[in-house]
Design a protein around this motif. Structure first.
Motif, PDB file in Angstrom:
ATOM      1  N   THR A 290       0.833  -1.205   0.000  1.00  0.00           N
ATOM      2  CA  THR A 290       0.000   0.000   0.000  1.00  0.00           C
ATOM      3  C   THR A 290       0.868   1.256   0.000  1.00  0.00           C
ATOM      4  N   ALA A 291       1.949   1.207   0.772  1.00  0.00           N
ATOM      5  CA  ALA A 291       2.831   2.374   0.872  1.00  0.00           C
ATOM      6  C   ALA A 291       3.484   2.709  -0.459  1.00  0.00           C
ATOM      7  N   VAL A 292       3.810   1.682  -1.247  1.00  0.00           N
ATOM      8  CA  VAL A 292       4.458   1.931  -2.545  1.00  0.00           C
ATOM      9  C   VAL A 292       3.433   1.977  -3.671  1.00  0.00           C
ATOM     10  N   ARG A 293       2.140   1.926  -3.311  1.00  0.00           N
ATOM     11  CA  ARG A 293       1.049   1.985  -4.288  1.00  0.00           C
ATOM     12  C   ARG A 293       1.189   0.896  -5.346  1.00  0.00           C
ATOM     13  N   GLY A 294       1.392  -0.312  -4.850  1.00  0.00           N
ATOM     14  CA  GLY A 294       1.637  -1.431  -5.760  1.00  0.00           C
ATOM     15  C   GLY A 294       0.438  -2.315  -6.041  1.00  0.00           C
ATOM     16  N   TRP A 295      -0.721  -2.015  -5.455  1.00  0.00           N
ATOM     17  CA  TRP A 295      -1.906  -2.836  -5.702  1.00  0.00           C
ATOM     18  C   TRP A 295      -2.375  -2.646  -7.152  1.00  0.00           C
ATOM     19  N   ASP A 296      -2.617  -3.739  -7.835  1.00  0.00           N
ATOM     20  CA  ASP A 296      -3.118  -3.697  -9.214  1.00  0.00           C
ATOM     21  C   ASP A 296      -4.260  -4.705  -9.316  1.00  0.00           C
ATOM     22  N   TRP A 297      -5.482  -4.222  -9.096  1.00  0.00           N
ATOM     23  CA  TRP A 297      -6.633  -5.117  -9.012  1.00  0.00           C
ATOM     24  C   TRP A 297      -6.974  -5.734 -10.359  1.00  0.00           C
ATOM     25  N   GLN A 298      -6.658  -5.056 -11.453  1.00  0.00           N
ATOM     26  CA  GLN A 298      -6.899  -5.644 -12.765  1.00  0.00           C
ATOM     27  C   GLN A 298      -6.036  -6.888 -12.969  1.00  0.00           C
TER      28      GLN A 298
END
Length: 319
Positions: free
Chosen positions: A61-69
């Motif tokens: 979350t801190a590195v904004r790495g979530w990719d739900w697609q």
């Protein structure tokens, strides 16, 4: 010139920092073996990866790495990785340590790269060589020496330790994870893959632990076991993963993989120092043979594909 000097210093630094990875992994064998004397294997694994899941989720979350697609598109493959690399591996790992020594466990699991090489030769089109053959022979001889205790009678009667045989299930699970990861992780970041598979694997382990009836025993854990769970969850899982991937990024998968050979050595001395395990001549000779075999196998030029598979795994998890 100054920039080149700084780069060289940084590179030397990562070689030293990488020594912490086999130390953390090696220490996890003795710690895990002690924890499973107080709570069952599934519960132990669920807590370990529950701790890791929280820390990895915060990091991603801190590195904004979530990719739900990507997650929606690859969910079947990610589930396979969770089942093999987290659920099945840890089932066999912790259950096996319930019946055998931490040293034996480390030596059996240390042959992961050898089996990855065999699979690569048989199914991924890699060439066979005399170096590979000798490496496989040495490693398997070393493991056989360890699990038989150097006794021909044990070998002839096939009365191997139950825990050692269960740990081969962990090896098989990790090989399956590595092969599946080669396909699933194309175009997916290692951090996202590791976080998602760890969370999914934790949920599977938590449900199994409920059927195992182990959660009721958690409040009675000793202070030592609580500390050991924090150790294997934070240091042997998350921090080791971070350092491992940084090492692979800085010096390459092949050089970083050589550090895995230190895992059984660290497992042996930490188990002897902190947990009072004795070390037999069979274990010492077996350790030399296993490490020698893995070194021969990992240095073979045909092993490039295997190195990439292992590098993509969740921290190269051998412990």
């Amino acid at each position: 010139m100054e920039r080149e000097g700084n780069t060289a210093t940084t590179t030397r630094g990562i070689y030293l920092v990488l020594l912490l990875v086999p130390l953390f992994w090696g220490g996890s064998f003795g710690a895990s073996k002690h924890v499973v004397t107080e709570i069952p294997p599934f519960t132990t694994a669920a807590i370990r990866f529950g701790i890791a899941s929280v820390l990895l989720a915060i990091w991603l979350t801190a590195v904004r790495g979530w990719d739900w697609q990507v997650i929606r598109r690859r969910w079947i493959g990610l589930l396979v990785l969770s089942l093999t690399g987290v659920f099945a591996y840890n089932f066999f790992f912790f259950l096996g340590l319930s019946y055998t020594s931490a040293t034996n466990g480390a030596l059996v699991v240390a042959i992961n790269p050898v089996f990855m090489t065999l699979i690569a030769v048989l199914f991924l089109g890699e060439a066979w060589s005399g170096r590979l053959g000798l490496g496989v022979l040495l490693s398997l001889t070393g493991v056989l020496l360890v699990i038989t205790g150097g006794s021909w009678e044990t070998l002839l009667n096939f009365s191997f330790n139950k825990g050692d045989l269960l740990l081969f299930g962990a090896v098989a699970s990790w090989v399956a994870y590595g092969i599946a990861g080669k396909i699933v992780m194309r175009g997916v970041s290692p951090l996202l893959t590791t976080t998602v598979t760890t969370i999914a694997g934790t949920l599977l382990l938590a449900v199994s632990a409920w059927f195992e009836g182990g959660w009721s025993r958690v409040p009675g854990l000793s202070g030592q076991s609580i500390g050991e769970l924090l150790y294997i969850g934070v240091f042997a899982t998350v921090i080791a993963f971070v350092l491992w991937n940084e090492g692979v990024h800085r010096i390459g998968a092949s050089k970083a993989s050589a550090y895995i050979n230190l895992v059984p050595i660290n497992a042996m001395w930490t188990a002897a120092l902190f947990y009072g395990e004795s070390v037999s001549w069979a274990q010492l000779i077996g350790m030399v043979l296993v490490i020698g075999g893995v070194l021969l196998t990992s240095q073979a030029p045909q092993r490039q594909t295997v190195s990439k598979v292992n590098a993509g795994a969740a921290g190269g998890q051998p412990g």
